[in-house]
Scaffold this motif. Structure first.
Motif, PDB file in Angstrom:
ATOM      1  N   ASN A  26      52.977  43.295  39.289  1.00  0.00           N
ATOM      2  CA  ASN A  26      51.553  42.985  39.206  1.00  0.00           C
ATOM      3  C   ASN A  26      50.960  43.665  37.976  1.00  0.00           C
ATOM      4  N   PRO A  27      50.185  42.938  37.177  1.00  0.00           N
ATOM      5  CA  PRO A  27      49.590  43.548  35.986  1.00  0.00           C
ATOM      6  C   PRO A  27      48.407  44.432  36.348  1.00  0.00           C
ATOM      7  N   TRP A  28      48.250  45.542  35.612  1.00  0.00           N
ATOM      8  CA  TRP A  28      47.159  46.464  35.882  1.00  0.00           C
ATOM      9  C   TRP A  28      46.809  47.226  34.616  1.00  0.00           C
ATOM     10  N   ASN A  52      36.788  35.420  27.410  1.00  0.00           N
ATOM     11  CA  ASN A  52      38.017  36.209  27.401  1.00  0.00           C
ATOM     12  C   ASN A  52      39.211  35.256  27.454  1.00  0.00           C
ATOM     13  N   ARG A  53      39.709  34.902  26.299  1.00  0.00           N
ATOM     14  CA  ARG A  53      40.799  33.931  26.202  1.00  0.00           C
ATOM     15  C   ARG A  53      42.121  34.480  26.738  1.00  0.00           C
ATOM     16  N   ALA A  54      42.210  35.777  26.909  1.00  0.00           N
ATOM     17  CA  ALA A  54      43.458  36.375  27.397  1.00  0.00           C
ATOM     18  C   ALA A  54      43.708  36.085  28.870  1.00  0.00           C
ATOM     19  N   ILE A  55      42.611  35.932  29.642  1.00  0.00           N
ATOM     20  CA  ILE A  55      42.784  35.787  31.090  1.00  0.00           C
ATOM     21  C   ILE A  55      41.955  34.673  31.699  1.00  0.00           C
ATOM     22  N   ALA A  56      41.079  34.038  30.919  1.00  0.00           N
ATOM     23  CA  ALA A  56      40.168  33.070  31.530  1.00  0.00           C
ATOM     24  C   ALA A  56      39.748  32.027  30.504  1.00  0.00           C
ATOM     25  N   GLY A  57      38.595  31.402  30.751  1.00  0.00           N
ATOM     26  CA  GLY A  57      38.116  30.363  29.845  1.00  0.00           C
ATOM     27  C   GLY A  57      38.865  29.061  30.046  1.00  0.00           C
ATOM     28  N   ASN A  96      49.495  29.741  39.763  1.00  0.00           N
ATOM     29  CA  ASN A  96      48.677  29.389  40.931  1.00  0.00           C
ATOM     30  C   ASN A  96      48.174  30.620  41.685  1.00  0.00           C
ATOM     31  N   THR A  97      48.152  31.775  41.009  1.00  0.00           N
ATOM     32  CA  THR A  97      47.633  33.014  41.589  1.00  0.00           C
ATOM     33  C   THR A  97      46.662  33.655  40.604  1.00  0.00           C
ATOM     34  N   SER A  98      45.545  34.142  41.122  1.00  0.00           N
ATOM     35  CA  SER A  98      44.598  34.899  40.307  1.00  0.00           C
ATOM     36  C   SER A  98      44.900  36.378  40.472  1.00  0.00           C
ATOM     37  N   PHE A  99      44.912  37.103  39.359  1.00  0.00           N
ATOM     38  CA  PHE A  99      45.221  38.530  39.386  1.00  0.00           C
ATOM     39  C   PHE A  99      43.982  39.350  39.059  1.00  0.00           C
ATOM     40  N   GLU A 100      43.884  40.532  39.679  1.00  0.00           N
ATOM     41  CA  GLU A 100      42.819  41.477  39.367  1.00  0.00           C
ATOM     42  C   GLU A 100      43.448  42.673  38.686  1.00  0.00           C
ATOM     43  N   THR A 154      41.776  33.845  35.652  1.00  0.00           N
ATOM     44  CA  THR A 154      41.840  32.485  36.164  1.00  0.00           C
ATOM     45  C   THR A 154      43.300  32.157  36.455  1.00  0.00           C
ATOM     46  N   ALA A 155      43.572  31.550  37.574  1.00  0.00           N
ATOM     47  CA  ALA A 155      44.949  31.240  37.937  1.00  0.00           C
ATOM     48  C   ALA A 155      45.535  30.193  36.982  1.00  0.00           C
ATOM     49  N   SER A 156      46.688  30.499  36.413  1.00  0.00           N
ATOM     50  CA  SER A 156      47.427  29.486  35.670  1.00  0.00           C
ATOM     51  C   SER A 156      47.905  28.438  36.656  1.00  0.00           C
ATOM     52  N   SER A 157      48.090  27.213  36.178  1.00  0.00           N
ATOM     53  CA  SER A 157      48.276  26.121  37.140  1.00  0.00           C
ATOM     54  C   SER A 157      49.535  25.301  36.877  1.00  0.00           C
ATOM     55  N   TYR A 158      50.341  25.170  37.923  1.00  0.00           N
ATOM     56  CA  TYR A 158      51.340  24.110  37.988  1.00  0.00           C
ATOM     57  C   TYR A 158      50.945  23.286  39.207  1.00  0.00           C
ATOM     58  N   PRO A 159      50.193  22.200  38.995  1.00  0.00           N
ATOM     59  CA  PRO A 159      49.593  21.468  40.116  1.00  0.00           C
ATOM     60  C   PRO A 159      50.590  20.533  40.794  1.00  0.00           C
TER      61      PRO A 159
END
Length: 488
Positions: free
Chosen positions: A364-366, A209-214, A308-312, A318-323
């Motif tokens: 929040n997305p739903w 699922n390239r839209a939210i993960a991978g 840096n947050t995972s959403f349900e 998968t959390a997008s990252s700014y490390p």
């Protein structure tokens, strides 16, 4: 003797009450948590024996259960499966697995959720066979189809996410290539295992699922929106703040030279405003700005948009990252135009656009509106919830003006819609020296009354290697998706 019997009786009564309380606690209070535990295989097995509820999108059942003539009693069937595979996933007793909403909403679909308690009680009392609840999605069938067609008609691998800015309701979520979920719902063990192995070996993988993960993407110049947001939110900059208009910039403490996509300066003149840096999508002033702001300020702003947050949704992203960059100015400068170590999902980039569109308020997305019982009663309704505030409304308006100018006469002109002001931002993310670019567009429409925010990502340069751009490849798809909303 009587005293001993009384004592024994009290002890037995105490043990009985303890057992009653313990079992009641497990069956009533702890049941939802136990049912949702991924290690509890019993819940999955039980769901195969129940006529699952339907998954409904825009009034159409896209997943239903039909009676089967084998030991599993019911088989799942999916309508238009390639279009909806990103959403529904599949459930199969042969594979003993479930994905997508079939997994995330298994409790509801199998009738085991807390909200279905009275439904289960009624079925027991009346002697009815157990049935699950249905779920009504927020997704719009026309918008989903437009997103799918936009990618597949051009032969692209990528993803599209569309959000209603004011609520966070997801209107479309597509990842391509899709796949026929009916092949993985079959009860023919040989056939389903052959199909599954084929999907696993396929490249690109349809199961991802390239839209939210991978494997997450470098966001390219779409991340300039976050950097600009951090700048104006600090109070030290406005969209009229200026930078030296030079053709190249050597990142501090390194030999890496940043250039604009044009190879020249950012428009004419000795100075360039932040507004024009967004409008023309220039790398040099944004890299300089990122270094001036510092990684901490950028990360703080990025996290206000959801990094840096995972959403349900309830699908887990998968959390997008700014490390943490360890104070490395060169790496911070790279993130100024979405390169380096920053990574993002299309869902996250859509949330950035939606937050700007919604006067700086990030929702929040739903994707589930209601849970409907087998008696058609509404068992649960999901209301919009706020994630946070990234910008004041007047600052969001100023950023919107730059994004609108980008579509009107800047770097994102292929997102224009006749009679509608569109706010947008392109992105062209580079990989290794010889790798094709990853191409982006994000934006919203209408700019003054946003009904949709969208993010599009296309892998492998859209088949054009390093010659394509976010404007030529991704923006036309976003235009079609936005038109599907505005024309409904």
């Amino acid at each position: 003797m009587t005293k001993e019997l009384r004592r024994l009786g009290i002890m037995v009564l105490f043990m009985f009450l303890s057992l009653f309380v313990a079992t009641s606690w497990i069956q009533v209070v702890s049941a939802p948590e136990l049912n949702e535990n991924p290690l509890n295989r019993r819940t999955l097995y039980d769901s195969f024996e129940v006529q699952r509820g339907s998954i409904i999108a825009d009034g159409t059942e896209i997943a239903t259960s039909t009676a089967s003539d084998d030991i599993y009693a019911w088989q799942r069937q999916y309508e238009n499966p390639d279009v909806w595979s990103t959403i529904t996933g599949y459930i199969n007793p042969v594979l003993q697995s479930a994905t997508g909403l079939e997994q995330a909403m298994n409790q509801e679909l199998s009738g085991q959720s807390a909200s279905a308690f009275f439904q289960r009680l009624d079925q027991i009392i009346s002697g009815q066979d157990p049935r699950g609840s249905s779920i009504e999605l927020s997704l719009d069938a026309a918008v989903q189809q437009a997103a799918y067609d936009g990618l597949t008609s051009r032969g692209y691998t990528g993803a599209v996410v569309a959000i209603e800015p004011s609520t966070g309701r997801i209107l479309a979520m597509v990842s391509t290539p899709g796949y026929d979920t009916n092949q993985l719902a079959s009860h023919d063990s040989d056939a389903v295992n052959t199909s599954y192995d084929g999907f696993l070996q396929a490249d690109p993988s349809p199961l991802q699922n390239r839209a939210i993960a991978g494997d997450l993407y470098a966001p390219g110049s779409t991340f300039k929106l976050v950097v600009a947001s951090a700048a104006i939110a600090s109070g030290d900059y406005t969209m009229d703040s200026t930078f030296d208009n030079v053709a190249s910039y050597t990142l501090p403490g390194s030999t890496h030279v940043v250039s604009n996509a044009s190879g020249g300066t950012c428009g004419s003149g000795d100075e360039v405003t932040l507004h024009d840096a967004i409008r023309l999508s220039c790398n040099v002033p944004m890299a300089e700005l990122a270094v001036e702001l510092g990684e901490g300020a950028i990360r703080e702003e990025a996290e206000k948009y959801g990094f840096n947050t995972s959403f349900e949704t309830p699908l887990v992203s998968t959390a997008s990252s700014y490390p943490s960059l360890g104070g490395d100015d060169a790496q911070t400068g790279l993130t100024g135009f979405g390169q380096g170590q920053v990574t993002a999902t299309p869902l996250q980039i859509a949330m950035v656009a939606a937050g700007i569109a919604n006067d700086g308020v990030v929702m929040n997305p739903w994707m589930v509106d209601d849970v409907i019982g087998s008696d058609l009663s509404v068992q649960q309704t999901y209301d919009p919830t706020q994630f946070g505030t990234a910008l004041d409304a007047d600052l969001a308006d100023a950023l919107t003006e730059a994004m609108t100018a980008s579509v009107q006469d800047g770097a994102a002109t292929n997102a224009r819609i006749d009679g509608v002001d569109v706010a947008g931002k392109t992105g062209t993310a580079e990989g290794d020296a010889d790798e094709p670019y990853t191409l982006w567009f994000t934006g919203f429409a209408p700019a003054d009354d946003p009904q949709i925010a969208v993010a599009v990502v296309v892998e492998d340069g859209g088949g054009q290697g390093q010659s394509g751009s976010g404007n030529t490849i991704a923006a036309p798809i976003a235009k079609e998706v936005m038109e599907a909303v505005l024309g409904r």
